[in-house]
Design a protein around this motif. Sequence first.
Motif, mmCIF file in Angstrom:
data_model
loop_
_atom_site.group_PDB
_atom_site.id
_atom_site.type_symbol
_atom_site.label_atom_id
_atom_site.label_comp_id
_atom_site.label_asym_id
_atom_site.label_seq_id
_atom_site.Cartn_x
_atom_site.Cartn_y
_atom_site.Cartn_z
ATOM 1 N N GLY A 39 0.773 -1.226 0.000
ATOM 2 C CA GLY A 39 0.000 0.000 0.000
ATOM 3 C C GLY A 39 0.805 1.277 0.000
ATOM 4 N N PHE A 40 2.130 1.209 -0.135
ATOM 5 C CA PHE A 40 2.969 2.405 -0.189
ATOM 6 C C PHE A 40 2.949 2.992 -1.598
ATOM 7 C CE2 PHE A 40 4.450 0.194 3.495
ATOM 8 C CZ PHE A 40 4.974 1.148 4.355
ATOM 9 N N LYS A 41 3.248 4.282 -1.678
ATOM 10 C CA LYS A 41 3.429 4.961 -2.964
ATOM 11 C C LYS A 41 4.718 5.782 -2.893
ATOM 12 C CE LYS A 41 -0.358 3.637 -5.026
ATOM 13 N NZ LYS A 41 -1.421 4.591 -5.335
ATOM 14 N N CYS A 42 5.489 5.753 -3.956
ATOM 15 C CA CYS A 42 6.748 6.487 -3.989
ATOM 16 C C CYS A 42 6.476 7.954 -4.317
ATOM 17 C CB CYS A 42 7.682 5.873 -5.030
ATOM 18 S SG CYS A 42 9.333 6.601 -5.063
ATOM 19 N N VAL A 43 7.086 8.845 -3.541
ATOM 20 C CA VAL A 43 6.864 10.288 -3.726
ATOM 21 C C VAL A 43 8.155 11.007 -4.099
ATOM 22 C CG1 VAL A 43 4.835 10.405 -2.243
ATOM 23 C CG2 VAL A 43 7.117 10.659 -1.237
ATOM 24 N N GLU A 92 3.515 4.556 -8.589
ATOM 25 C CA GLU A 92 3.936 3.163 -8.536
ATOM 26 C C GLU A 92 5.216 2.920 -9.323
ATOM 27 O OE1 GLU A 92 0.681 0.825 -9.841
ATOM 28 O OE2 GLU A 92 -0.533 1.209 -8.055
ATOM 29 N N THR A 93 5.721 3.938 -9.958
ATOM 30 C CA THR A 93 6.979 3.811 -10.702
ATOM 31 C C THR A 93 8.114 4.475 -9.936
ATOM 32 O OG1 THR A 93 6.556 5.866 -11.919
ATOM 33 C CG2 THR A 93 5.748 3.801 -12.897
ATOM 34 N N LEU A 94 9.308 4.003 -10.193
ATOM 35 C CA LEU A 94 10.476 4.606 -9.564
ATOM 36 C C LEU A 94 10.759 5.959 -10.213
ATOM 37 C CD1 LEU A 94 12.743 1.441 -9.260
ATOM 38 C CD2 LEU A 94 11.887 2.836 -7.351
ATOM 39 N N PRO A 95 11.137 6.957 -9.434
ATOM 40 C CA PRO A 95 11.369 8.297 -10.004
ATOM 41 C C PRO A 95 12.646 8.331 -10.839
ATOM 42 C CG PRO A 95 11.946 8.260 -7.678
ATOM 43 C CD PRO A 95 11.323 6.926 -7.967
#
Length: 291
Positions: free
Chosen positions: A38-42, A58-61
């Motif tokens: 349930g995490f999201k990358c910011v 949901e994608t890597l920055p």
Amino acid sequence: MASDMFGWDLVYKLAEKDITKKEDVLVVLIHWFLLKNGFKCVGIGDNKVLLESEVGSETLPEGWNAEDTYALRYAHNKRLFILRGVRTEGDIIFNLLRVSDLSVSNVSFAVDDTVRNLSGPIENLIPSYTDVLYNIQKDLIDPVFSGKKRTATTQTAEGESSRANEPTAPRFRYEDDPLRVPRRDVDPGFGSNWDPHGDPLAIGRSDLDPFARGGGMLFNPFGPRGGVRQPPDIGGVPGGLPRGSIPPGARFDPFGPPGVGPGIGPGRGGHRGFAPDPDHLPPPGYDDMFM
């Protein structure tokens, strides 16, 4: 591929073009596992302020693996988490920080033993991926996300539980100590009329007890075991000694055998007097006429 790896292929395909080293594969795996929880990358970096304008993805920055170390920011229910990865000699250590209270967890992997390839299915990338995911869940995510913190108390309790079936050395018992001071409130079996001070086996007991009254290895001829009556006072001198020279209850080594000594027996003129102490030896040369 096992069903519990659902979504892995998509995440890996999106990041595959950026993977250049084995450590990157582990970062992508942890990223997928965080998304699954349930995490999201910011974004990247270690900024500990989560802005309302930041939108999770949901994608890597871009540039997630451009530095020697990894620093990725994740959000879960408006709570900020920071994932950091540091490479050491042959290993990589990951830390997951919960910014709200600075709780942190960590897990480490031997890179070459864990990651075998940079492309292909998960079985080829990380043959022991099930064990790796177990360690990520247990050591990295659970301590800061689900509240399962491993405290020193818990570790001690686990250690004691694991040693519960180990043989233990016999505990020391007071009764096994040959130098113990016998308890005065214990009846050794002589009946209700037993007198602890008249016990013939108690000779020397007081030498082991600093709080004992009198006795000891020194025989007291006037004590309850000696059976010799204290001679009467003559002229204020008890037993031929100045009054007060023997404190009450003191351990006393007599000057002579019981029944013989000053004040014992008839003196000159038929009355009780002070006879010489038979323990006293004459001085050297007593019979020398020139002395």
